[in-house]
Design an enzyme around this catalytic site. Structure first.
Site, PDB file in Angstrom:
ATOM      1  N   GLU A 165       0.806  -1.233   0.000  1.00 28.39           N
ATOM      2  CA  GLU A 165       0.000   0.000   0.000  1.00 28.39           C
ATOM      3  C   GLU A 165       0.832   1.273   0.000  1.00 28.39           C
ATOM      4  O   GLU A 165       0.656   2.155   0.850  1.00 28.39           O
ATOM      5  CB  GLU A 165      -0.984  -0.004   1.174  1.00 28.39           C
ATOM      6  CG  GLU A 165      -2.032  -1.089   1.035  1.00 28.39           C
ATOM      7  CD  GLU A 165      -3.249  -0.916   1.945  1.00 28.39           C
ATOM      8  OE1 GLU A 165      -3.262   0.009   2.765  1.00 28.39           O
ATOM      9  OE2 GLU A 165      -4.196  -1.701   1.807  1.00 28.39           O
ATOM     10  N   GLU A 368      -5.078  -8.634  -0.102  1.00 31.51           N
ATOM     11  CA  GLU A 368      -5.919  -8.366   1.072  1.00 31.51           C
ATOM     12  C   GLU A 368      -7.342  -8.133   0.617  1.00 31.51           C
ATOM     13  O   GLU A 368      -7.576  -7.560  -0.459  1.00 31.51           O
ATOM     14  CB  GLU A 368      -5.460  -7.120   1.856  1.00 31.51           C
ATOM     15  CG  GLU A 368      -4.177  -7.302   2.624  1.00 31.51           C
ATOM     16  CD  GLU A 368      -3.767  -6.061   3.410  1.00 31.51           C
ATOM     17  OE1 GLU A 368      -4.651  -5.289   3.857  1.00 31.51           O
ATOM     18  OE2 GLU A 368      -2.551  -5.857   3.575  1.00 31.51           O
TER      19      GLU A 368
HETATM   20  C1  BGP Z   1      -4.647  -2.362   4.892  1.00 32.72           C
HETATM   21  C2  BGP Z   1      -3.295  -2.690   5.447  1.00 32.72           C
HETATM   22  C3  BGP Z   1      -3.276  -3.716   6.537  1.00 32.72           C
HETATM   23  C4  BGP Z   1      -4.529  -3.808   7.331  1.00 32.72           C
HETATM   24  C5  BGP Z   1      -5.797  -3.634   6.576  1.00 32.72           C
HETATM   25  C6  BGP Z   1      -7.030  -3.425   7.412  1.00 32.72           C
HETATM   26  O1  BGP Z   1      -4.705  -1.001   4.625  1.00 32.72           O
HETATM   27  O2  BGP Z   1      -2.416  -3.116   4.440  1.00 32.72           O
HETATM   28  O3  BGP Z   1      -2.102  -3.574   7.257  1.00 32.72           O
HETATM   29  O4  BGP Z   1      -4.481  -3.605   8.637  1.00 32.72           O
HETATM   30  O5  BGP Z   1      -5.746  -2.564   5.660  1.00 32.72           O
HETATM   31  O6  BGP Z   1      -7.032  -2.125   7.887  1.00 32.72           O
HETATM   32  P1  BGP Z   1      -7.267  -1.742   9.386  1.00 32.72           P
HETATM   33  O7  BGP Z   1      -6.234  -2.473  10.171  1.00 32.72           O
HETATM   34  O8  BGP Z   1      -7.091  -0.272   9.462  1.00 32.72           O
HETATM   35  O9  BGP Z   1      -8.637  -2.196   9.717  1.00 32.72           O
END
Ligand code: BGP
Length: 470
Positions: A165, A368
């Site tokens: 990201e 993801e």
């Molecule tokens: C993405 C990231 C992750 C992750 C996920 C969920 O942006 O790559 O590291 O955590 O989102 O987001 P959050 O943890 O803010 O719910």
């Protein structure tokens, strides 16, 4: 289009799930690991420190055995730069090298392909103190780190991801704890200079991977969300194009074609934020050549035209996104939201895959996708997370449709394999198939429990996505 004939997913489809080092491992300042920027940040109020997380550092054998039980074909995890190089450069920490080597071996023992993210939001604090990504030296520092990983793990790791990201590092770094804009007069200048260095670092790391590891494959891992116009008003369409360019295409146009997106370039000129470059930079960018695109997808975004009178800013990775005179965030009334306010849009996932494939024509892997929720462990050790099953099912259905339409999909790695700490909303925002028995501040016994989604995903993998029922 309504399809009457669906194609099946490829036999070698990489089913798995993802984690990242700083969110799952714990042991953050022990076993020779140096602090990363995540370890020196002030954690958001009401959320846990990162010293234990899910304690994957001490539970990795048990956790990987559970992933094997689900039938994983791949496991995406990240390497903490400061566990390998406590100062970011210089001396290597042998215990760190050994830890990831053990994790890789443990995966391979079960026939699970390691999918290694080189950098996931955790720059070594020692480098940040020197100026982090704003310095030109950061490019070679990253390439040195990449080289150490290729030397130590390249005999066993076939799939690599460069930077997780990068677009969110640039757009919402303050929220995810990766940047501090206090005292900065032109944030665009700073952020897009850092971004330029990361793009160069990525291109060089991809080139080096191909030179050192001819059989390996490597790609970027941005967060891609197709941006919708709030209406069919032509100005809303222009606004959506603006945000699409700034949020999505800048990163992939550069990774794949080695060129700056023209709309973003204009945006940078308007903000006196054109990055400083050396004369060979654009040549370097063109030499990257990813083998595939990894991308994180949670939801689409929607924007309307902004005449310069809106309010600027973003709430987090998925929420908000307004830039004066460029685009203004718009809540899509057609979509439901998660408990944490993130819009849910499976059809938008298909639209995103279609659009990416038509722009870049590279195979893609979802690195993801998932639903954060306040899961509850019952007295008899169960977690009834049917809402998560429903979310994942509806997204996998859309992968199948996209594949039927000719989009090349290599695999699916939802977030997350196991419960871990969210970027800014703590431990209680859970995503895993495996429940970790701890609360925000009470560490309890850290025991692992199989959620209902665990059994469901096992069956999905067993049937290569043909049986999505629960
Ligand atoms: C993405 C990231 C992750 C992750 C996920 C969920 O942006 O790559 O590291 O955590 O989102 O987001 P959050 O943890 O803010 O719910």
């Amino acid at each position: 289009m309504i399809l009457t004939q669906e194609k099946s997913l490829p036999d070698n489809f990489l089913w798995g799930a993802s984690t990242s080092a700083y969110q799952v491992e714990g042991a953050n300042l022990t076993h020779g690991k140096g602090p990363s920027i995540q370890d020196i940040k002030k954690v958001p109020e009401g959320t846990s420190e990162l010293d234990v997380c899910a304690d994957f550092y001490h539970h990795y054998k048990e956790d990987i055995a559970l992933m094997a039980e689900m039938g994983f074909k791949t496991f995406r995890f990240s390497v903490a730069w400061s566990r390998i190089l406590p100062e970011g450069t210089g001396d290597v920490n042998p215990e760190g090298i050994e830890f990831y080597s053990n994790v890789i071996d443990e995966c391979l023992k079960y026939g699970i392909e390691p999918l290694v993210t080189m950098f996931h939001f955790d720059l070594p604090a020692a480098l940040e103190k020197k100026g982090g990504w704003s310095r030109r030296e950061s490019v070679d520092e990253f390439v040195n780190f990449a080289k150490i990983m290729y030397e130590n793990y390249g005999d066993r790791v076939k799939y690599w991801l460069t930077i997780n990201e990068q677009n969110m590092l640039t757009l919402v770094g303050e929220v995810i704890g990766t940047c501090n804009l206090d005292g900065v007069t032109n944030k665009y200048k700073k952020l897009y200079q850092e971004n330029h260095h990361m793009l160069l670092a990525q291109a060089k790391a991809m080139k080096l991977c191909h030179e050192m590891l001819p059989g390996a494959k490597i790609g970027p891992a941005p967060n891609i969300s197709l941006v919708y116009p709030a209406s069919c008003k032509p100005k809303d369409v222009l606004a959506a194009q603006n945000f699409n360019a700034i949020r999505n295409w800048l990163y992939l146009d550069m990774a794949v074609y080695g060129r700056y997106n023209n709309l973003v370039w204009k945006f940078l000129e308007e903000h006196d934020a054109v990055p400083e470059m050396e004369k060979d930079d654009m040549e370097i960018m063109k030499e990257g050549h990813p083998d595939f695109i990894g991308f994180n997808y949670y939801s689409t975004a929607t924007v309307e035209w902004d005449d310069g009178s809106g309010v600027e800013g973003s709430v987090d990775q998925q929420n908000g996104g307004s830039e004066l005179g460029v685009y203004r965030s718009f809540a899509n009334p057609n979509l439901l939201r998660t408990e944490f306010g993130w819009e849910i849009d499976p059809e938008g996932f298909r639209a995103t895959m279609r659009e990416m494939y038509s722009r870049y024509h590279l195979p893609m892997i979802v690195t993801e996708n998932g639903l954060g929720a306040y899961d509850k462990l019952t007295d008899d050790g169960k977690v009834h997370d049917n809402y998560r099953i429903e979310y994942l099912r509806r997204h996998i259905e859309q992968i199948k449709l996209a594949v039927s339409e000719g989009v090349e999909m290599m695999g699916y790695c939802p977030w997350s394999a196991i419960d871990l700490i969210s970027t800014h909303e703590g431990m209680v925002k859970r995503y895993g198939f495996i429940y970790v028995n701890r609360d925000e501040f009470d560490l309890k016994d850290l025991a692992r429990y199989r959620k209902d989604s665990f059994y469901w995903y096992k069956k999905v993998i067993e049937t290569n996505g043909t049986d999505l029922t629960d």
